[in-house]
Design a protein around this motif. Sequence first.
Motif, PDB file in Angstrom:
ATOM      1  N   ALA A  69       0.854  -1.185   0.000  1.00  0.00           N
ATOM      2  CA  ALA A  69       0.000   0.000   0.000  1.00  0.00           C
ATOM      3  C   ALA A  69       0.891   1.236   0.000  1.00  0.00           C
ATOM      4  O   ALA A  69       1.838   1.336   0.782  1.00  0.00           O
ATOM      5  CB  ALA A  69      -0.915   0.000   1.222  1.00  0.00           C
ATOM      6  N   VAL A  70       0.594   2.165  -0.875  1.00  0.00           N
ATOM      7  CA  VAL A  70       1.412   3.385  -0.966  1.00  0.00           C
ATOM      8  C   VAL A  70       0.868   4.370   0.061  1.00  0.00           C
ATOM      9  O   VAL A  70      -0.078   5.111  -0.179  1.00  0.00           O
ATOM     10  CB  VAL A  70       1.374   3.962  -2.393  1.00  0.00           C
ATOM     11  N   ARG A  71       1.500   4.309   1.216  1.00  0.00           N
ATOM     12  CA  ARG A  71       1.126   5.191   2.325  1.00  0.00           C
ATOM     13  C   ARG A  71       2.386   5.505   3.119  1.00  0.00           C
ATOM     14  O   ARG A  71       3.385   4.777   3.064  1.00  0.00           O
ATOM     15  CB  ARG A  71       0.071   4.528   3.218  1.00  0.00           C
ATOM     16  N   GLU A  72       2.336   6.560   3.881  1.00  0.00           N
ATOM     17  CA  GLU A  72       3.532   7.015   4.600  1.00  0.00           C
ATOM     18  C   GLU A  72       4.082   5.942   5.523  1.00  0.00           C
ATOM     19  O   GLU A  72       5.297   5.700   5.575  1.00  0.00           O
ATOM     20  CB  GLU A  72       3.196   8.287   5.388  1.00  0.00           C
ATOM     21  N   SER A  73       3.192   5.246   6.260  1.00  0.00           N
ATOM     22  CA  SER A  73       3.651   4.281   7.254  1.00  0.00           C
ATOM     23  C   SER A  73       4.210   2.997   6.646  1.00  0.00           C
ATOM     24  O   SER A  73       4.800   2.191   7.366  1.00  0.00           O
ATOM     25  CB  SER A  73       2.515   3.955   8.232  1.00  0.00           C
ATOM     26  N   LYS A  74       4.040   2.793   5.365  1.00  0.00           N
ATOM     27  CA  LYS A  74       4.697   1.655   4.710  1.00  0.00           C
ATOM     28  C   LYS A  74       6.131   1.990   4.295  1.00  0.00           C
ATOM     29  O   LYS A  74       6.823   1.157   3.719  1.00  0.00           O
ATOM     30  CB  LYS A  74       3.896   1.214   3.483  1.00  0.00           C
ATOM     31  N   GLY A  75       6.575   3.213   4.585  1.00  0.00           N
ATOM     32  CA  GLY A  75       7.957   3.582   4.318  1.00  0.00           C
ATOM     33  C   GLY A  75       8.217   4.113   2.926  1.00  0.00           C
ATOM     34  O   GLY A  75       9.377   4.187   2.500  1.00  0.00           O
ATOM     35  N   VAL A  76       7.166   4.530   2.224  1.00  0.00           N
ATOM     36  CA  VAL A  76       7.340   5.017   0.852  1.00  0.00           C
ATOM     37  C   VAL A  76       8.229   6.254   0.818  1.00  0.00           C
ATOM     38  O   VAL A  76       9.149   6.364  -0.011  1.00  0.00           O
ATOM     39  CB  VAL A  76       5.962   5.310   0.219  1.00  0.00           C
ATOM     40  N   GLU A  77       7.991   7.186   1.712  1.00  0.00           N
ATOM     41  CA  GLU A  77       8.803   8.406   1.727  1.00  0.00           C
ATOM     42  C   GLU A  77      10.223   8.128   2.195  1.00  0.00           C
ATOM     43  O   GLU A  77      11.180   8.775   1.732  1.00  0.00           O
ATOM     44  CB  GLU A  77       8.133   9.462   2.593  1.00  0.00           C
ATOM     45  N   VAL A  78      10.383   7.154   3.086  1.00  0.00           N
ATOM     46  CA  VAL A  78      11.738   6.745   3.492  1.00  0.00           C
ATOM     47  C   VAL A  78      12.503   6.233   2.278  1.00  0.00           C
ATOM     48  O   VAL A  78      13.675   6.572   2.076  1.00  0.00           O
ATOM     49  CB  VAL A  78      11.661   5.658   4.588  1.00  0.00           C
ATOM     50  N   LEU A  79      11.830   5.435   1.441  1.00  0.00           N
ATOM     51  CA  LEU A  79      12.483   4.907   0.245  1.00  0.00           C
ATOM     52  C   LEU A  79      12.840   6.019  -0.731  1.00  0.00           C
ATOM     53  O   LEU A  79      13.945   6.036  -1.291  1.00  0.00           O
ATOM     54  CB  LEU A  79      11.577   3.887  -0.441  1.00  0.00           C
ATOM     55  N   VAL A  80      11.939   6.976  -0.939  1.00  0.00           N
ATOM     56  CA  VAL A  80      12.222   8.079  -1.859  1.00  0.00           C
ATOM     57  C   VAL A  80      13.429   8.876  -1.369  1.00  0.00           C
ATOM     58  O   VAL A  80      14.328   9.227  -2.151  1.00  0.00           O
ATOM     59  CB  VAL A  80      10.986   8.988  -2.026  1.00  0.00           C
ATOM     60  N   GLU A  81      13.474   9.158  -0.078  1.00  0.00           N
ATOM     61  CA  GLU A  81      14.616   9.914   0.475  1.00  0.00           C
ATOM     62  C   GLU A  81      15.907   9.107   0.356  1.00  0.00           C
ATOM     63  O   GLU A  81      16.979   9.671   0.099  1.00  0.00           O
ATOM     64  CB  GLU A  81      14.347  10.280   1.937  1.00  0.00           C
ATOM     65  N   ALA A  82      15.817   7.788   0.542  1.00  0.00           N
ATOM     66  CA  ALA A  82      17.011   6.948   0.360  1.00  0.00           C
ATOM     67  C   ALA A  82      17.467   6.987  -1.093  1.00  0.00           C
ATOM     68  O   ALA A  82      18.678   7.067  -1.375  1.00  0.00           O
ATOM     69  CB  ALA A  82      16.704   5.513   0.792  1.00  0.00           C
ATOM     70  N   CYS A  83      16.524   6.969  -2.024  1.00  0.00           N
ATOM     71  CA  CYS A  83      16.871   7.039  -3.449  1.00  0.00           C
ATOM     72  C   CYS A  83      17.525   8.374  -3.785  1.00  0.00           C
ATOM     73  O   CYS A  83      18.430   8.442  -4.634  1.00  0.00           O
ATOM     74  CB  CYS A  83      15.625   6.827  -4.300  1.00  0.00           C
ATOM     75  N   ALA A  84      17.080   9.437  -3.132  1.00  0.00           N
ATOM     76  CA  ALA A  84      17.702  10.751  -3.349  1.00  0.00           C
ATOM     77  C   ALA A  84      19.169  10.722  -2.943  1.00  0.00           C
ATOM     78  O   ALA A  84      20.033  11.289  -3.633  1.00  0.00           O
ATOM     79  CB  ALA A  84      16.948  11.824  -2.574  1.00  0.00           C
ATOM     80  N   ARG A  85      19.476  10.037  -1.859  1.00  0.00           N
ATOM     81  CA  ARG A  85      20.865   9.916  -1.411  1.00  0.00           C
ATOM     82  C   ARG A  85      21.679   9.085  -2.400  1.00  0.00           C
ATOM     83  O   ARG A  85      22.832   9.423  -2.714  1.00  0.00           O
ATOM     84  CB  ARG A  85      20.902   9.303  -0.009  1.00  0.00           C
ATOM     85  N   LEU A  86      21.105   7.988  -2.866  1.00  0.00           N
ATOM     86  CA  LEU A  86      21.806   7.153  -3.843  1.00  0.00           C
ATOM     87  C   LEU A  86      22.078   7.919  -5.133  1.00  0.00           C
ATOM     88  O   LEU A  86      23.159   7.816  -5.719  1.00  0.00           O
ATOM     89  CB  LEU A  86      20.977   5.907  -4.151  1.00  0.00           C
ATOM     90  N   HIS A  87      21.088   8.686  -5.566  1.00  0.00           N
ATOM     91  CA  HIS A  87      21.228   9.481  -6.793  1.00  0.00           C
ATOM     92  C   HIS A  87      22.335  10.516  -6.622  1.00  0.00           C
ATOM     93  O   HIS A  87      23.142  10.745  -7.541  1.00  0.00           O
ATOM     94  CB  HIS A  87      19.898  10.156  -7.109  1.00  0.00           C
ATOM     95  N   ALA A  88      22.391  11.141  -5.456  1.00  0.00           N
ATOM     96  CA  ALA A  88      23.426  12.144  -5.187  1.00  0.00           C
ATOM     97  C   ALA A  88      24.821  11.521  -5.156  1.00  0.00           C
ATOM     98  O   ALA A  88      25.814  12.195  -5.464  1.00  0.00           O
ATOM     99  CB  ALA A  88      23.136  12.840  -3.862  1.00  0.00           C
TER     100      ALA A  88
END
Length: 396
Positions: A192-211
């Motif tokens: 489920a795409v919701r905050e408590s499933k860690g979706v935003e945590v994953l996006v922020e982690a991807c931002a770090r990987l991209h950087a």
Amino acid sequence: MSRLRIAVVGQVPPPHHGQALGIQTLLEGAYSGIDLLHVPMRFSSEIDDVGRLRLGKVAELVRVVARIWHARWMQGARVLYYPPAGPNRVPILRDIAILLTCRWMFDATVFHFHAGGLSHAAEHLPRLVRPLFWAAYGRPTVSIRPSALAPDDGRFLGARHDRVVPYGVTTPASGDAAPPDDERPTILFVGAVRESKGVEVLVEACARLHARGLPFRASIVGRPVSAEYRAHVEALVASRGLDGVVRLEGELTGAAKWEAYRAASLFCFPTHYEAETFGLVVAEAMSFGLPCVVSDWSGVPSVVDEACAVVVPPHSPEHVADALERLLESPALRASMGRAARERYARHFTVATYHAGLDQAFQLVRPAAARPLHRVAAPSEAPATRHPDSAPATHA
């Protein structure tokens, strides 16, 4: 030995979430001397409707009660199987209404905690509701939970027997091996795409990987809890410069869902969902030979081991990014962890092992169902309150 009939109350897909899939798989099993009578429960047709109060749900409550009565008196069910609510107050009140109306008719009760956290929510109920809570939920014959690390809601309620039965999943035979690595490995999230499933945590982690200059793609598969939340995640992806790198795929089912697993290089599930008990999607990913990065949250770590996954603290994009970077940079590590994931799935999380565990749990209700005129405590006989640290109630 006479056959025992169990009224199985529960929703099957849609929507496609862990509890509905778990009950569907349960109903597909064959059990020793037991017949299952499905009592459909459809309070939510979409994932974003779960836990919300609507007038139509009141009508469905009446229908569910009528179906349970029919299963008991017209079809001869002597045992009630029921999936209690998680920590959301509206479903708890719904459960109380159904259980007070129906549970007294049955010789035994099986509570299957697909959602966890009922014991924590009980402490925050209004004082006037607490006696009704205990009258409805107290002293089940058997409680089942998917993981020993999930909340021990059955013990809290004074269950006579508590059993841990991990989920089992069926995936296509073509999912036996992970896909060949390419120059841009794909990170997959399913849920489920919701905050408590860690979706935003994953996006922020991807931002770090991209950087850090790492080449990768990320695919987020699942139905958003609302159109507003999808827009919020899309805006977050854009603001982090991840357009074309992170994609929201929406809900995928059947062959399309399996293809998403098959196309992935690794799986990430950084959940901190309040009702999490297991993480069925992690077992699905393991069946496709995917190495995993998961959060140290509720029962999720029990699905994996160190040979096939990296377990990270919840709410931590930095730890998620570091774990993903380690896997992205080493195709050999991904391959070895993927093989270990597939092997662990085959040992512990097949449908056959799930059905066998459920069969053992269901057999525990036979002594109660064999006694004539046996029934659970009527509402007036149930305890008014119990603290979660108190000893379980004594049973006859």
